[in-house]
Design a protein around this motif. Sequence first.
Motif, PDB file in Angstrom:
ATOM      1  N   TYR A  89       1.073  -1.164  -0.041  1.00  0.00           N
ATOM      2  CA  TYR A  89      -0.021   0.171   0.131  1.00  0.00           C
ATOM      3  C   TYR A  89       0.847   1.322   0.060  1.00  0.00           C
ATOM      4  N   VAL A 118     -10.346  -4.101   7.154  1.00  0.00           N
ATOM      5  CA  VAL A 118     -10.811  -3.279   5.817  1.00  0.00           C
ATOM      6  C   VAL A 118     -11.604  -4.189   5.047  1.00  0.00           C
ATOM      7  N   ARG A 123      -5.587  -3.624   6.699  1.00  0.00           N
ATOM      8  CA  ARG A 123      -4.230  -2.670   6.789  1.00  0.00           C
ATOM      9  C   ARG A 123      -3.477  -2.666   7.700  1.00  0.00           C
ATOM     10  N   THR A 125       0.449  -1.717   9.410  1.00  0.00           N
ATOM     11  CA  THR A 125       1.553  -0.975   9.264  1.00  0.00           C
ATOM     12  C   THR A 125       2.665  -1.412   9.975  1.00  0.00           C
ATOM     13  N   VAL A 145       3.057   0.017   4.889  1.00  0.00           N
ATOM     14  CA  VAL A 145       1.879  -0.380   4.860  1.00  0.00           C
ATOM     15  C   VAL A 145       1.440  -1.430   3.923  1.00  0.00           C
ATOM     16  N   SER A 146       0.725  -2.302   4.245  1.00  0.00           N
ATOM     17  CA  SER A 146       0.307  -3.334   3.178  1.00  0.00           C
ATOM     18  C   SER A 146      -1.218  -3.492   3.440  1.00  0.00           C
ATOM     19  N   LEU A 147      -1.876  -4.100   2.474  1.00  0.00           N
ATOM     20  CA  LEU A 147      -3.106  -4.885   2.665  1.00  0.00           C
ATOM     21  C   LEU A 147      -2.937  -6.274   2.751  1.00  0.00           C
ATOM     22  N   ARG A 148      -3.748  -6.958   3.663  1.00  0.00           N
ATOM     23  CA  ARG A 148      -3.643  -8.453   3.854  1.00  0.00           C
ATOM     24  C   ARG A 148      -5.251  -8.864   3.544  1.00  0.00           C
TER      25      ARG A 148
END
Length: 151
Positions: A89, A118, A123, A125, A145-148
């Motif tokens: 992200y 989400v 989301r 960090t 920051v990533s979306l899983r």
Amino acid sequence: MRRFATVEDLVAAEGEHLGTSDWMVIDAERVREFAHCTGDQHWLHTDPERASQSRFGQLIAHGFLTMSLLADFSTRLFRLDGAELVVNYGLDRVRFPAPVPVGSRVRASAVLQHAEKVTQGARVTIRYVFECDTATRPVCIAEHVSLRLSA
């Protein structure tokens, strides 16, 4: 490896130290390949003779190479069960306080700074602090920051 069964478990773990990766050698071949892939052929990374005359006294790895290792390290440090897709992200604060000499080893420790639910996942960090076996200061500090997400 730290495993989280649910997003709620992940959210509840904010502030938790997720672990420290194994050491990884940053050899000349890795640095050359990174230089080739990115087009960053600066002599500090590619010309041993010229680099030996620099303030660092030898070849050093690209800061972005060091930072990019967080993708590999993160898969070894933690996972959210059911999240089959990890999407970058972005990055928040990133710093490179010290160089990584070619031939040295690096590893990273990770702290879960923030996690929120989400649609279809979380989301997350993570604050990574990279250390080098030849440096007294961290060589990279990055907030990733990533979306899983579930499939």
